[in-house]
Enzyme design. Structure first.
Site, PDB file in Angstrom:
ATOM      1  N   SER A   1       0.834  -1.196   0.000  1.00  0.00           N
ATOM      2  CA  SER A   1       0.000   0.000   0.000  1.00  0.00           C
ATOM      3  C   SER A   1       0.875   1.255   0.000  1.00  0.00           C
ATOM      4  O   SER A   1       1.674   1.441  -0.910  1.00  0.00           O
ATOM      5  CB  SER A   1      -0.958  -0.040   1.193  1.00  0.00           C
ATOM      6  OG  SER A   1      -2.026   0.851   1.002  1.00  0.00           O
TER       7      SER A   1
ATOM      8  N   LYS B   1     -22.671  16.928   7.023  1.00  0.00           N
ATOM      9  CA  LYS B   1     -21.731  17.392   8.040  1.00  0.00           C
ATOM     10  C   LYS B   1     -21.426  16.258   9.022  1.00  0.00           C
ATOM     11  O   LYS B   1     -22.327  15.591   9.527  1.00  0.00           O
ATOM     12  CB  LYS B   1     -22.321  18.591   8.785  1.00  0.00           C
ATOM     13  CG  LYS B   1     -21.456  19.108   9.929  1.00  0.00           C
ATOM     14  CD  LYS B   1     -20.109  19.612   9.412  1.00  0.00           C
ATOM     15  CE  LYS B   1     -19.263  20.151  10.574  1.00  0.00           C
ATOM     16  NZ  LYS B   1     -17.923  20.543  10.107  1.00  0.00           N
TER      17      LYS B   1
END
Length: 331
Positions: free
Chosen positions: A121, A173
């Protein structure tokens, strides 16, 4: 004066000469140690050398490492860089910053990525910054991709009788939230962010490995590879170790006889800084070739360099030694 007295005087003269040399080395070593304390890792880099940096564990935004890489880029004595990687990955941003810092060095001097046990990764992202990637046959690498995870605590909170109320300026949000399942809109937002970072990662690998993007996409499904497999799909350049790294650097004009100097994280906490500095002094000045174990044994000074706690019982040439705590290891 009889022969025994003459022999004793000669033996004493030899011992005095030895201890004078030891005292001189100690004085120079102390000065060298103070120099190291004042200048940190730059002191070990006072001669032409190949710099080596180890990147291990989870990768994050590491200010100290970035500053260290900048110093290597600016060092006229560091003729090349070996990046030794043993990492399962970490944050995409942390990998990105380290990648860019290594590429900055590569603009000035050769860089080799040395994949050890694992470079997956973001660890592989960093490895692609090297001009050459060397891996072991059984090293693990790949796992090209991006992931975003978040926990769900809502069911646990219900069981303990705790609830959370919230008032938000907009539906997205503070999403996703661990306190309730994500809405489809929130999942789409996160997925869009993940895929944007993923596309950037794929393009980076395609560019650095000189592979068609379509080929990288086939490899970038999270699959991990051994070093042998990675070589077959062109994710690494060579299987081998330090000899292969030095052979490549020689093709880039870096002499094989240059020492490899580890640029380590600065630490003032070590109680062995003087011993380390003296060892570095002996190494850099070539005294290791002169002050051999045989020489020390002949002068009776080999007992000075036993590791750990030492108890010595000695009569004439008969010795009984008992010592503990001595070890030299490096993980």
């Amino acid at each position: 004066m009889d022969r025994m007295a003459i022999a004793d005087r000669r033996s004493l003269r030899r011992k005095l000469s030895f201890w004078r040399v030891v005292a001189l080395i100690m004085l120079v070593g102390i000065g060298f140690a103070l120099y190291r304390v004042a200048l940190g890792d730059r002191a070990g880099a006072a001669v032409p050398h190949v710099a080596r940096v180890e990147i291990s564990g989870l990768i994050a935004d590491n200010k100290e490492l970035l500053e260290r890489l900048d110093r290597i880029a600016d060092s006229n004595q560091a003729k090349a860089l070996i990046v030794s990687i043993s990492s399962p990955g970490g944050t995409t941003y942390g990998g990105e910053r380290i990648f860019k810092a290594i590429r900055h060095i590569a603009e000035k001097k050769p860089v080799v990525s040395d994949i050890r046990t694992l470079a997956a990764s973001a660890g592989y992202m960093i490895a692609t910054a090297g001009d050459q990637i060397v891996a072991g046959e059984s090293s693990i690498t790949g796992s090209i991709g991006v992931i975003f995870q978040y926990p769900q605590l809502g069911e646990v909170m219900k069981k303990v009788g705790v609830s959370l109320e919230e008032i938000k300026s907009a539906p997205l949000k503070a999403e996703p939230s661990p306190f309730h399942p994500a809405s489809e809109e929130a999942k789409a937002m996160i997925r869009s962010m993940v895929m944007d970072s993923y596309g950037w990662f794929v393009d980076l690998v395609a560019d650095r490995r000189k592979l068609p993007r379509e080929d990288v996409l086939k490899l970038a499904d999270g699959t991990i590879f051994t070093g042998r497999q990675a070589l077959n799909v062109k994710l690494v350049d060579k299987l081998g170790g330090e000899d292969d790294i030095r052979a490549y650097l020689e093709t880039r004009g870096v002499a094989k006889n240059l020492p490899v100097v580890d640029w380590k994280e600065r630490s003032s906490a070590s109680s062995f800084w003087l011993a380390g500095a003296l060892a570095e002094f002996v190494k850099q000045t070539g005294l290791a070739q002169v002050v051999t174990p045989e020489t020390l044994r002949a002068l009776g000074a080999d007992k000075l360099f036993l590791d750990g706690l030492v108890s010595v019982w000695q009569v004439g040439t008969v010795e009984n030694l008992a010592f503990s705590g001595g070890n030299r290891d490096q993980v």
